[in-house]
Design an enzyme around this catalytic site. Structure first.
Site, PDB file in Angstrom:
ATOM      1  N   GLU A  16      -0.904   1.352  -5.279  1.00  0.00           N
ATOM      2  CA  GLU A  16      -0.747   0.084  -4.566  1.00  0.00           C
ATOM      3  C   GLU A  16      -0.756  -1.116  -5.518  1.00  0.00           C
ATOM      4  O   GLU A  16      -1.699  -1.276  -6.297  1.00  0.00           O
ATOM      5  CB  GLU A  16      -1.886  -0.057  -3.561  1.00  0.00           C
ATOM      6  CG  GLU A  16      -2.032   1.156  -2.641  1.00  0.00           C
ATOM      7  CD  GLU A  16      -3.377   1.221  -1.983  1.00  0.00           C
ATOM      8  OE1 GLU A  16      -3.974   0.153  -1.749  1.00  0.00           O
ATOM      9  OE2 GLU A  16      -3.843   2.333  -1.698  1.00  0.00           O
ATOM     10  N   HIS A  22       0.829  -1.217   0.000  1.00  0.00           N
ATOM     11  CA  HIS A  22       0.000   0.000   0.000  1.00  0.00           C
ATOM     12  C   HIS A  22       0.867   1.273   0.000  1.00  0.00           C
ATOM     13  O   HIS A  22       0.836   2.055   0.950  1.00  0.00           O
ATOM     14  CB  HIS A  22      -0.863  -0.065   1.259  1.00  0.00           C
ATOM     15  CG  HIS A  22      -2.021   0.885   1.332  1.00  0.00           C
ATOM     16  ND1 HIS A  22      -1.895   2.249   1.368  1.00  0.00           N
ATOM     17  CD2 HIS A  22      -3.364   0.664   1.425  1.00  0.00           C
ATOM     18  CE1 HIS A  22      -3.086   2.811   1.465  1.00  0.00           C
ATOM     19  NE2 HIS A  22      -3.998   1.893   1.491  1.00  0.00           N
TER      20      HIS A  22
HETATM   21  O1  TA6 Z   1      -6.209   1.349  -0.428  1.00  0.00           O
HETATM   22  C1  TA6 Z   1      -7.243   2.280  -0.274  1.00  0.00           C
HETATM   23  C2  TA6 Z   1      -7.914   2.025   1.066  1.00  0.00           C
HETATM   24  O2  TA6 Z   1      -8.530   0.770   1.089  1.00  0.00           O
HETATM   25  C3  TA6 Z   1      -8.903   3.167   1.318  1.00  0.00           C
HETATM   26  O3  TA6 Z   1     -10.233   2.714   1.197  1.00  0.00           O
HETATM   27  C4  TA6 Z   1      -8.550   3.618   2.739  1.00  0.00           C
HETATM   28  O4  TA6 Z   1      -9.260   2.857   3.688  1.00  0.00           O
HETATM   29  C5  TA6 Z   1      -7.057   3.341   2.747  1.00  0.00           C
HETATM   30  O5  TA6 Z   1      -6.941   2.063   2.132  1.00  0.00           O
HETATM   31  C6  TA6 Z   1      -6.356   3.460   4.079  1.00  0.00           C
HETATM   32  O6  TA6 Z   1      -6.826   2.506   4.944  1.00  0.00           O
HETATM   33  P1  TA6 Z   1      -6.283   2.547   6.477  1.00  0.00           P
HETATM   34  O7  TA6 Z   1      -6.894   1.350   7.137  1.00  0.00           O
HETATM   35  O8  TA6 Z   1      -4.775   2.470   6.416  1.00  0.00           O
HETATM   36  O9  TA6 Z   1      -6.716   3.884   7.044  1.00  0.00           O
END
Ligand code: TA6
Length: 298
Positions: A271, A169
């Site tokens: 990601e 991510h």
């Molecule tokens: O990758 C995008 C995502 O799934 C968004 O929907 C948002 O939730 C982000 O990840 C960050 O998630 P987190 O749990 O690290 O706040």
């Protein structure tokens, strides 16, 4: 010259070996022995990797600015994912596909991994980490140098086929989110998860003038073009049928305690992912590798 760290009072015994032979370009930060961070200072780059989450927090190639975004409000304590860098979201992506009581983005970004070793050569430094989750043995390999390559190997140690999903991510640093473009997703189908989930087709470059939270059906490399700074970042990947592009924008950023209200202006998440509906089947004894490789284009 190889340094030997003998951690007399090793607060992380079992995940840090009592004696570590670290290569010359790697040292263990002495900031907080209960939260080990590996600091790399190599002729090709500097980098910082936390044992917690096997989390790459920083990577700066020589003669370049920092490439990753790390929130100044990030929290460094067991159980809390670090905001920024490259969180390892595994063995599922976002909500658990079948159990709503499970944490979002898997189990391992909030745990200490085991340190498996470090090597270096003229091209850079490689760190390896491992963790066991149920029927999975995971190993993360972090190769730092003029490029940054992170590879997550998920090995199925059970007797039955299992599904794996997840994401590396990556938070990429930008000068101003409203002046960047993501190139090479034109024509791709994506799931827009903002508001009512809709399937759409990307038209042209991805630009940012509102919250963006999209799961693209793409295995291609993509470019993040920062027109204000003149920097272009290449994101390559393998083992990943989905590319997620995310920026929370102002309202969602204000709701995140570990991100400054204006923090959303300074990063774009690109990601390498396996979205839950594109989960990969891993046969008994087999392994799947999810890899992302980041480089700064001249
Ligand atoms: O990758 C995008 C995502 O799934 C968004 O929907 C948002 O939730 C982000 O990840 C960050 O998630 P987190 O749990 O690290 O706040």
């Amino acid at each position: 010259m190889r340094e030997v760290y003998r951690m007399a009072e090793n607060p992380r015994m079992g995940i840090l070996p009592p004696v570590m032979n670290l290569p010359a370009s790697v040292r263990l930060s002495d900031a907080d022995p209960s939260y080990p961070v590996f600091e790399i200072d190599h002729p090709t780059c500097t980098a910082r990797v936390a044992l917690h989450g096997a989390h790459v927090m920083s990577w700066r190639p020589v003669d370049e600015e920092e490439v990753l975004y790390l929130s100044p409000d990030a929290v460094f304590k067991e159980g809390k994912a670090i905001r920024g860098g490259i969180p390892v979201c595994w063995p599922w992506f976002n909500a658990h596909p079948a159990d709503a009581s499970q944490p979002s983005h898997g189990l391992v970004r909030g745990r200490f991994w085991e340190f498996l070793g470090a090597t270096e050569d003229v091209r850079g430094v490689t760190l390896r980490f491992g963790i066991r989750v149920g029927i999975w043995n995971a190993e993360l390999t972090v190769k730092t140098g003029e490029e940054l390559e992170v590879a997550l190997e998920s090995k199925n140690v059970s007797e039955v086929p299992v599904l794996v999903s997840g994401a590396l991510h990556t938070y990429l640093g930008v000068s101003d989110i409203e002046q960047v473009r993501v190139v090479n997703l034109d024509g791709c189908t994506y799931l827009d998860t903002v508001g009512e989930r809709q399937t759409r087709i990307q038209k042209g470059d991805v630009i940012f003038d509102k919250e963006v939270d999209r799961i693209y059906e793409s295995s291609s490399s993509i470019l993040l073009v920062d027109d204000l700074s003149g920097r272009t970042i290449l994101v390559e990947k393998s083992g990943s049928p989905s590319t997620v592009v995310w920026n929370p924008w102002a309202e969602k950023a204000a709701a995140l305690a570990d991100l400054p209200d204006e923090g959303y202006l300074k990063f774009c998440c690109i990601e390498a992912a396996i979205a839950n509906d594109r989960a990969e089947i891993v046969m008994p004894g087999a392994a799947h590798v999810l890899m992302t490789r980041i480089s700064v284009e001249e």
